[in-house]
Design a protein around this motif. Structure first.
Motif, PDB file in Angstrom:
ATOM      1  N   LYS A  17       0.843  -1.200   0.000  1.00  0.00           N
ATOM      2  CA  LYS A  17       0.000   0.000   0.000  1.00  0.00           C
ATOM      3  C   LYS A  17       0.880   1.252   0.000  1.00  0.00           C
ATOM      4  N   ILE A  18       0.378   2.286  -0.616  1.00  0.00           N
ATOM      5  CA  ILE A  18       1.113   3.560  -0.687  1.00  0.00           C
ATOM      6  C   ILE A  18       1.413   4.075   0.710  1.00  0.00           C
ATOM      7  N   ILE A  19       0.441   4.027   1.607  1.00  0.00           N
ATOM      8  CA  ILE A  19       0.627   4.535   2.967  1.00  0.00           C
ATOM      9  C   ILE A  19       1.748   3.794   3.692  1.00  0.00           C
ATOM     10  N   ASN A  20       1.860   2.489   3.474  1.00  0.00           N
ATOM     11  CA  ASN A  20       2.940   1.725   4.103  1.00  0.00           C
ATOM     12  C   ASN A  20       4.296   2.138   3.543  1.00  0.00           C
ATOM     13  N   CYS A  21       4.343   2.430   2.244  1.00  0.00           N
ATOM     14  CA  CYS A  21       5.598   2.878   1.637  1.00  0.00           C
ATOM     15  C   CYS A  21       6.018   4.230   2.195  1.00  0.00           C
ATOM     16  N   ILE A  22       5.036   5.097   2.435  1.00  0.00           N
ATOM     17  CA  ILE A  22       5.341   6.400   3.046  1.00  0.00           C
ATOM     18  C   ILE A  22       5.978   6.192   4.413  1.00  0.00           C
ATOM     19  N   LYS A  23       5.431   5.269   5.195  1.00  0.00           N
ATOM     20  CA  LYS A  23       5.985   4.994   6.525  1.00  0.00           C
ATOM     21  C   LYS A  23       7.402   4.441   6.431  1.00  0.00           C
ATOM     22  N   ILE A  24       7.638   3.553   5.482  1.00  0.00           N
ATOM     23  CA  ILE A  24       8.980   2.979   5.299  1.00  0.00           C
ATOM     24  C   ILE A  24       9.969   4.063   4.900  1.00  0.00           C
ATOM     25  N   ILE A  25       9.573   4.901   3.946  1.00  0.00           N
ATOM     26  CA  ILE A  25      10.443   5.999   3.497  1.00  0.00           C
ATOM     27  C   ILE A  25      10.745   6.937   4.661  1.00  0.00           C
ATOM     28  N   ASN A  26       9.742   7.246   5.446  1.00  0.00           N
ATOM     29  CA  ASN A  26       9.922   8.147   6.582  1.00  0.00           C
ATOM     30  C   ASN A  26      10.830   7.545   7.652  1.00  0.00           C
ATOM     31  N   ASN A  27      10.648   6.278   7.954  1.00  0.00           N
ATOM     32  CA  ASN A  27      11.428   5.627   9.007  1.00  0.00           C
ATOM     33  C   ASN A  27      12.882   5.395   8.631  1.00  0.00           C
ATOM     34  N   ASP A  60      -5.884   7.376  -3.714  1.00  0.00           N
ATOM     35  CA  ASP A  60      -6.122   6.884  -2.358  1.00  0.00           C
ATOM     36  C   ASP A  60      -4.850   6.201  -1.827  1.00  0.00           C
ATOM     37  N   LEU A  61      -4.417   6.593  -0.659  1.00  0.00           N
ATOM     38  CA  LEU A  61      -3.187   6.057  -0.065  1.00  0.00           C
ATOM     39  C   LEU A  61      -3.324   4.602   0.368  1.00  0.00           C
ATOM     40  N   ASN A  63      -4.445   2.419  -1.735  1.00  0.00           N
ATOM     41  CA  ASN A  63      -4.198   1.660  -2.967  1.00  0.00           C
ATOM     42  C   ASN A  63      -2.789   1.091  -2.936  1.00  0.00           C
ATOM     43  N   ASN A  64      -2.561   0.062  -3.759  1.00  0.00           N
ATOM     44  CA  ASN A  64      -1.191  -0.441  -3.874  1.00  0.00           C
ATOM     45  C   ASN A  64      -0.400   0.461  -4.823  1.00  0.00           C
ATOM     46  N   ILE A  65       0.893   0.215  -4.921  1.00  0.00           N
ATOM     47  CA  ILE A  65       1.780   1.119  -5.664  1.00  0.00           C
ATOM     48  C   ILE A  65       1.876   0.799  -7.157  1.00  0.00           C
ATOM     49  N   LYS A  66       1.119  -0.170  -7.639  1.00  0.00           N
ATOM     50  CA  LYS A  66       1.223  -0.627  -9.034  1.00  0.00           C
ATOM     51  C   LYS A  66       1.190   0.505 -10.053  1.00  0.00           C
ATOM     52  N   LYS A  67       0.352   1.493  -9.833  1.00  0.00           N
ATOM     53  CA  LYS A  67       0.185   2.564 -10.821  1.00  0.00           C
ATOM     54  C   LYS A  67       1.159   3.726 -10.646  1.00  0.00           C
ATOM     55  N   ILE A  68       1.867   3.785  -9.533  1.00  0.00           N
ATOM     56  CA  ILE A  68       2.668   4.995  -9.296  1.00  0.00           C
ATOM     57  C   ILE A  68       4.179   4.770  -9.236  1.00  0.00           C
TER      58      ILE A  68
END
Length: 149
Positions: A17-27, A60-61, A63-68
């Motif tokens: 999910k996009i939101i999980n990737c944001i958390k990983i990038i932030n951490n 929508d955050l 969603n998975n990252i497939k499109k972005i």
């Protein structure tokens, strides 16, 4: 954290999910996560800029990252020489480069601030016969020495 654990901590699949990737990038403070397939081969990269564009496009955050995510990531092979790596950094102007083996599995990440500068220093050292290298780092407004600056 060991280099292997760091690599593992920024690895995701296209179903993340996009939101999980944001958390990983932030951490991890790396500005990106890399995307792998089931065989753990590099298939893409998702940067903080990709996420910002998704937010601006009201994706929508959840969603998975497939499109972005970027399906054509810049990378170098572990057998590339320093001049090739230097050329890729200069040409692409990226801050990070995944290093992959022959099968495109990630083995390392090069950071422009750590490795690229070292590549230039190593090249310049051959040209300079002086055994001593001097690097001056300066910054700020020069307020403490105001009459002189």
């Amino acid at each position: 954290m060991t280099p292997k654990k760091i690599l593992k901590s920024i690895e995701v699949t296209v179903n993340e999910k996009i939101i999980n990737c944001i958390k990983i990038i932030n951490n991890n403070h790396k500005q990106f996560v890399y995307v792998v397939n089931k065989e753990k081969k590099l298939i893409g990269i998702l940067t903080d800029a990709d996420v910002r564009r998704a937010i601006l496009n009201k994706i929508d955050l959840e969603n998975n990252i497939k499109k972005i995510y970027n399906k054509k990531p810049k990378f170098v092979y572990e057998f590339n020489d320093l001049s090739t790596i230097d050329r890729v950094f200069k040409k692409t102007k990226v801050n990070f480069l995944p290093v992959v083996d022959k099968s495109k599995k990630i083995v390392d990440i090069l950071e422009v601030h750590r490795h690229h500068r070292n590549i230039n220093l190593k090249k310049n050292k051959k040209k300079n016969n002086s055994p001593n290298t001097l690097i001056i780092m300066a910054g700020g407004k020069g307020l403490r020495l105001r009459p002189l600056t």
